[in-house]
Scaffold this active site. Structure first.
Site, short mmCIF file in Angstrom:
data_model
loop_
_atom_site.label_atom_id
_atom_site.label_comp_id
_atom_site.label_asym_id
_atom_site.label_seq_id
_atom_site.Cartn_x
_atom_site.Cartn_y
_atom_site.Cartn_z
N GLY B 484 -1.33 9.18 9.51
CA GLY B 484 0.01 9.26 8.80
C GLY B 484 0.60 7.66 8.86
O GLY B 484 1.42 7.35 7.73
N GLN B 485 0.00 6.84 9.63
CA GLN B 485 0.53 5.58 9.63
C GLN B 485 0.29 4.74 8.34
O GLN B 485 0.83 3.69 8.26
CB GLN B 485 0.07 4.86 11.12
CG GLN B 485 -1.28 4.26 11.04
CD GLN B 485 -2.33 5.44 11.23
OE1 GLN B 485 -2.51 6.49 10.40
NE2 GLN B 485 -3.11 5.35 11.91
N GLY B 486 -0.86 4.99 7.66
CA GLY B 486 -1.19 4.14 6.61
C GLY B 486 -2.37 3.39 6.68
O GLY B 486 -2.59 2.40 6.28
N THR B 528 -5.00 -1.46 13.58
CA THR B 528 -4.48 -2.66 12.59
C THR B 528 -5.39 -3.77 12.93
O THR B 528 -5.89 -4.54 12.33
CB THR B 528 -3.24 -2.76 12.38
OG1 THR B 528 -2.66 -1.56 11.72
CG2 THR B 528 -2.62 -3.75 11.40
N ALA B 731 -1.90 -10.22 12.38
CA ALA B 731 -1.12 -8.72 12.76
C ALA B 731 -1.52 -8.36 13.92
O ALA B 731 -2.39 -8.45 14.58
CB ALA B 731 -1.66 -7.72 11.67
N GLY B 735 2.62 0.94 15.91
CA GLY B 735 2.83 2.05 15.88
C GLY B 735 3.65 3.06 16.77
O GLY B 735 4.69 3.67 16.73
N GLU B 736 3.46 2.83 18.20
CA GLU B 736 3.87 3.32 19.29
C GLU B 736 5.31 3.04 19.53
O GLU B 736 6.22 3.66 19.94
CB GLU B 736 2.91 3.43 20.50
CG GLU B 736 1.70 3.96 20.28
CD GLU B 736 0.75 3.70 21.52
OE1 GLU B 736 0.69 4.33 22.27
OE2 GLU B 736 0.21 2.66 21.44
#
Lengths: 154, 779, 297
Positions: B484-486, B528, B731, B735-736
């Site tokens: 879901g994060q992309g 990422t 990068a 997320g978390e």
């Protein structure tokens, strides 16, 4: 077994069902309609939302036999010709993440916009308050809908 | 700064069309045909007991039941970091809901009906339902053999106790640190267990075909780790195990590692030729998957009057549940990082992993840092108050800077913590809180800073294959999960940037371990960074092949060639433009009619070769267990109804240092989503067990997650970019982290508004109202 | 998955057919209208009917009739219909408030008021309104008909005065002229939630009052002690405080997963005080959104 017939995404369909079969399962397992998802089987989450005669309902709480002679619309029916403006807006605003709640939410909002093309933020929230989303924090969903009402900005 | 075409741009998600058209396929959307069997679990009703007898005779008579399996059919043990779990309970159950066996039937309804008829006779044993009781010397032992369990070298169980792991970190001299302090504050904070509540419940379908090959379709964040654990537990070769993971309906850590997926995998080996499906009900999702660990944290902190923290003693006792094969690493991660994002000379951390007769604790977005930061950031705010220093200023003074030494001795990576603190504070006009017009309401401001590092083995790695197609579109084969994060979109942006191909022309399919190269797991907010590096390397590899071919055919030096708009161009010959689609599969025809080149396929991998867990177990000094930290800060204006305790989040700002936001909209999406998930753990949720260890709210009616009506009025996402030197385009993961500041920030705002300090989660309206009432009565 | 329990299904056209089946099957037959509670109860093994009688084709049970100052709400009438109904909006504000707090849009499109009162759970949001309006529950058996006053309807948690062979055909409520009502619900969430506490208040003229509550006792109830105290008096701060002092004599809350007994006791005071103040405002023509009264969004 009983044969029932009803309109599914504007097409007449017949299917053999037992009384204890749930609409969600019949759609998914006997009719190949996979966009309504199972999330809780208690009506709490809204992932199984379909439109029954135009109204958003929980397909996990409806027996398949109940929909005889009624109209059922799922996301497959909405997406068939081309994406709706709402779906386009969902893409633009990232109004989904994992995508599991998206079919239900899109249907619930489709009903809202049908009845009320210019809903307030409050009305938008009310229309999807029964559709749980764990990923987005809902804000991107509001943004997408607001962009269609002429009230929103990105 | 370099001008990128796709990096840093709000590229449309490449999975968008799938997900908003209803086309996205999740495991339960796959049809398995006529040879499908359904499994349902026989579950323990006791928190701690010996299994005396299992009577399956009535259950076998149910029409449609095929076979019933129990622990005597399978003795396989499994686990990610420590092998302390069984596929089915062996003689002893350790929590309510633990799987004792499974009924396999031709319909799910038959399987469910039959399970109700299985009679299990127990001999109850004493149970321990919280970690503080389990630490007592006379507590019953859950795992008397714990020291013999196979495990990773950085775990230290204590024989003869319920302690499965004890991480100790020691820096400087604690006594001296406290001696220097003008103010010392000591207190205890507690955090209950939480559930992930992904909308899609756990599901796995396994098939062991007649050739002896195992295929598992699962909703998982960890296809390769699952393959490895299946192969290990079943004694199969990795080449004969295939894990296919279609879209995942939410993970949040709950679908990392292996939990229920091993059950259909094991059952399938005894049901050759059939596919065996196990789909969890919402109730099972609550009772028998990983849960977030509970913690009791004791903090003692000292500081000088000018605001320098001189010493920190932080003891964390974790309720890790009946099996800790994954959860013990949560404990480990926090044991290294419980200084928080501060540079403190004298630190002592004890992070203790305790077995209890509750469901297994495991990874949950934040990996222990949310729990740790609730205490620490509450404490920081209170220290500042006692020192009469503004709490934001106090954080600024002590904030860790690049190059500072962490509690375990490694150096802090480049990061913009000061910037995050300043921007979050400015966004809500820190220090100038609005006044409510309603006399029953009062507004408080809250603040919290945070940090988190990926917790992973030092050799966790990523790899990528990249294939050009005839029309110069690309198929990118990678094995991280877009939960879901992309992730798929971000990886396409990275490959697209290097190869000058628009991300919309790149397809990233969900993983299949037979086809896609190795990825450790999609956890730790590290893909990422890690997989991004692998993809970048694969794209560079493809680019090198392209340039070398052009050099071979046209004799331009490689270093004057570049890619732009899906074509090869030349710095010294502006007339040379060769579209990629002319040659990336078919090659280039030369004058004599022969072809040079051929399909361009890039390959890349990444492993952090500087990482090491080799340290002194008494101090944690000497290793480099964490690759880097992501930092940030958040602030809010909170309006509280003094009588009902209801809280309204007027304005929340969250600043995070993403290094480089490859897709800023997706970063903002993580902020709005993660923040609400964090806020929910403070304001609403908690798992409540009765005195027999049974969960009282295993449904979304009473373990409810926030609805559309429960979101903050305004969220201000702030992206700070101090590049990560070894990250793709700078990068690092975010997320978390977006849920980490929620709990202390709220607690701090409540104290600011009402003068009451709440030290346990959740902080419901009820708790606020009654605590305030009690406090008023005292005055 | 589909329901593991098996049953027969019948969808009669006429009430008599439904009644004769009900007489034949007794409590082995369940009535199906919206199904939002029923299907969950069957799925979770709480109910194991032999027969489901789907009443949605029986036209007389789908009526929503307004006449003689009385609204008849047939058993098939959903919360969504009630919310959209102008008669309800205008004349039964307390009921309208309550309907809006029940479930979510997707539930209200199916769930019926009759189904709600038949579930008879202590936290029944619709009950305070029906108690204040002194609703009548219309029941039919084979060859018999009776009307049960709602105050006699709830016997104990999940148990009602309905006989095994009876079917509820509808609920009637009579307009009370010159009355102002409000339903205040406290939940954990601003969104869909079961009530931690609920209070319905009706002010008739300026000196008559009705109070009723849910989630605060084993069954929803009128608060007669408070009514006795208030009746004949104009609403003022002093009266409000005296009314609040009587709360302990009216409610008997428990601690459960949703909140503690202590909070229910305490919050009732706040609810009643704010509710009465809000009713004053409503009677002077002000718009009041009851959800916001307790600090929800």
């Amino acid at each position: 077994m009983k044969e029932i017939s009803f309109m599914l995404n504007d097409e007449p369909r017949n299917v053999q069902v037992e009384p204890n079969e749930i609409l969600l399962d019949v759609l998914r397992n006997k009719l190949g309609i996979k966009s309504p998802k199972c999330g809780c089987e208690r009506g709490d989450c809204g992932a199984c939302t379909v439109l029954l005669d135009g109204k958003a309902v929980r397909s996990c709480l409806i027996l398949a036999v109940e929909v005889e002679n009624h109209n059922i619309t799922t996301l497959e029916g909405i997406s068939r010709a081309k994406l709706s403006a709402l779906q386009e807006a969902f893409m633009e605003f990232n109004s989904f993440q994992c995508g599991y709640c998206a079919p239900g939410i899109i249907l619930a909002v489709t009903e809202l916009l049908e009845k009320n093309p210019h809903p307030s933020l409050e009305e938008i929230k009310e229309s999807i308050a029964g559709n749980l989303c764990r990923c987005t924090g809902y804000t991107p969903i509001f943004d997408a809908i607001m962009s269609l009402t002429g009230k929103g900005t990105k | 700064m370099k001008d990128y075409k796709y990096i840093g741009k709000n590229v449309t998600r490449i999975d968008a069309l799938d997900k908003i058209s209803g086309a996205a396929t999740f495991v339960d959307d796959i049809d398995f045909g006529a040879n499908l069997l359904y499994a349902e679990l026989i579950e323990s009703t006791e928190a701690s007991a010996l299994i005396k007898k299992i009577d399956i005779s009535a259950a076998m008579k149910v029409k449609g039941v095929y076979k019933i399996f129990t622990g005597k059919d399978f003795h396989n043990r499994f686990g990610l970091y420590m092998k302390d779990r069984y596929v089915f309970a062996q003689e002893r159950v350790r929590f309510v809901g633990e799987q004792i066996g499974a009924v396999v039937a031709f319909t799910p309804e038959a399987a469910k009906s039959a399970v109700a008829l299985v009679k299990v006779e127990y001999e109850p044993l004493p149970a321990v339902l919280n970690q503080m009781d389990a630490l007592q010397s006379d507590a019953p032992l859950l795992h008397p053999e714990v020291e013999n369990y196979p495990r990773v070298p950085w775990f230290y169980p204590k024989a003869g106790t319920n302690i499965a792991h004890w991480r100790k970190t020691r820096k400087g001299d604690l006594g001296k640190g406290f001696a220097k302090a003008d103010v010392i504050l000591e207190d205890t904070y507690s955090v209950p267990r939480y559930a992930h509540c992904a909308l899609e419940t756990h599901i796995a379908v396994a098939k062991f075909d007649h050739s002896g090959r195992l295929t598992v379709w699962s909703s998982s964040q960890s296809p390769h780790t699952q393959r490895h654990l299946f192969a290990e537990a079943l004694g199969l070769s990795h080449k004969d195990v295939r894990v296919i993971t279609p879209y995942v309906g939410g993970g949040f850590g709950g679908k990392a590692g292996v939990t229920m997926e091993i059950i259909p995998a094991v059952l399938a080996t005894q049901l050759k030729g059939y596919a065996v499906k196990l789909r969890y009900s919402r109730e099972q999702e609550f009772t028998n998957t990983y849960q977030r660990l509970g913690v009791v944290a004791k903090i003692k902190m000292g500081a000088t009057k000018d605001g320098r923290i001189t010493a920190l003693e932080h003891k964390l006792y974790w309720d890790a549940g009946a099996y800790v094969e994954y959860g013990a690493n949560v404990v480990n991660a926090v044991g290294l990082s419980a200084s928080g994002p501060y540079c403190i000379d004298n630190v002592s951390i004890d992070s203790v992993c305790v077995y209890t007769n509750l469901p297994p604790g495991g990874p949950y977005r934040g990996f222990g840092y949310s729990e740790m930061l609730f205490g620490l950031e509450s404490h920081i705010s209170r220290m500042a108050q006692q020192l009469n220093i503004d709490e934001v200023e106090f954080r600024r003074i002590n904030a860790i800077k690049p190059g500072d030494e962490t509690a375990y001795g490694a150096k802090m990576n480049p990061s913009g913590l000061q910037d995050c603190i300043d921007k979050a504070a400015a966004a809500i006009n820190w220090g100038k809180k609005p006044v409510s017009e309603d006399p029953t309401k009062v507004i408080g401001q809250g603040f919290a800073a945070f940090w988190k590092a990926p917790a992973m083995p030092p050799n966790a790695s990523s790899s990528a294959f990249l294939k050009f197609n005839e029309d110069a579109t690309i198929n990118l084969l990678i094995s991280g999960m877009d939960i879901g994060q992309g992730y798929q979109t971000v990886m396409a942006q990275i490959a697209g940037e290097i190869l000058s191909v628009p991300p919309a022309k790149i397809r990233v399919e969900t993983p299949d371990t037979d086809r896609n190269p190795y990825e450790w797991q999609t956890v730790a907010s590290h893909i990422t960074w890690s997989c991004g590096n692998a993809v970048k390397n694969a794209a560079l590899d493809a680019r090198e092949q392209i340039f070398s071919l052009i050099h071979r055919v046209y004799h331009y030096p490689v270093d004057v060639l570049y890619l732009e708009d899906e074509a090869v161009k030349c710095k010294t010959d502006s007339a040379f433009i060769l579209p990629l689609q002319n040659f990336v599969v078919d090659g280039i025809m030369t004058e004599d009619g022969t072809f040079k080149g051929g399909p361009v396929n890039g390959c890349g991998m990444f492993m952090p070769e500087f990482s090491s867990t080799k340290d002194n177990p008494e101090t944690s000094q000497g290793g480099h267990p964490n690759v880097h930290y992501t930092v940030g800060a958040a602030a809010l204006n909170l309006e509280i109804d003094k009588e009902t305790g209801k809280m309204k989040l007027l304005k929340v700002a969250l600043a995070i240092d993403a290094g480089k936001a490859i897709n800023p909209d997706l970063v903002r999406g993580q902020i709005t989503g993660g923040l609400l998930q964090g806020l929910a753990t403070v304001l609403y949720e908690d798992m409540r067990f009765n005195e027999k260890g049974k969960l009282l709210n295993p449904n979304l009616t009473d373990y409810k997650i926030p609805t559309a009506k429960d979101v903050p009025e305004e969220i201000i996402p702030i992206i700070v970019e101090v590049p990560q030197p070894d990250g793709p385009f700078g990068a690092r993961g975010i997320g978390e982290h977006t849920m980490l500041p929620a709990a202390p920030m709220i607690a701090n705002a409540i104290e600011d508004a009402l003068g009451i300090r709440i030290k346990s989660l959740p902080i419901t309206a009820e708790k606020v109202a009654l605590t305030f009432l009690q406090e008023k009565a005292k005055q | 998955m589909s329901l593991a329990h098996e049953f027969a299904y019948y969808k009669p056209l006429r009430l008599e057919e439904a009644l004769s089946l009900k007489q034949q099957y007794g409590n082995k037959a369940n009535i199906l209208a919206g199904g939002t509670d029923l299907i969950v109860n069957i799925r979770e093994g709480v109910l194991k009917p032999d027969l489901l009688i789907d009443i949605k084709r029986i036209k007389e049970l789908s009526q929503l009739n307004w006449g003689n100052d009385t609204l008849f709400i047939g058993s098939n009438v959903t919360f969504a219909e009630l919310i959209e109904n102008e008669v309800v909006q205008k004349n039964f504000v307390l009921l309208h408030d309550a309907c809006k707090t029940i479930g979510s849009t997707g539930i209200r499109a199916r769930a019926t008021l009759t189904g709600n009162i038949c579930s008879a759970v202590p936290s029944l949001d619709s009950a305070p309104a029906l108690l204040c309006y002194e609703a009548m529950i219309h029941c039919a058996g084979t060859g018999s008909k009776r009307e049960i006053p709602v105050r006699e309807w709830f016997l104990s948690p999940r148990k009602t005065a309905l006989q095994e062979d009876e079917i509820v055909t509808g609920i009637s409520i009579k307009r009370i002229p010159d009355s102002y009502g409000i339903y205040i619900k406290l939940g954990r969430y601003s969104g869909e939630d079961l009530a931690q506490a609920g209070w319905g208040i009706l002010m008739i003229g300026d000196k008559q009052y009705r109070f009723a509550h849910c989630a605060l006792s084993p069954i929803p109830k009128r608060a007669y002690h408070i009514e006795d105290l208030c009746n004949g008096n104009s609403l003022n701060a002093d009266l409000i405080e005296k009314a609040i002092a009587l709360i302990p004599s009216e409610i008997n809350p428990i601690t459960d997963i949703r909140c503690t007994q202590k909070y229910r006791m305490y919050i009732s005071e706040i609810m009643l005080r704010r509710g009465l103040m809000a009713i004053q405002k409503r009677s002077s023509g002000k718009y009041i959104e009851p959800r916001k009264l307790m600090g929800d969004v």
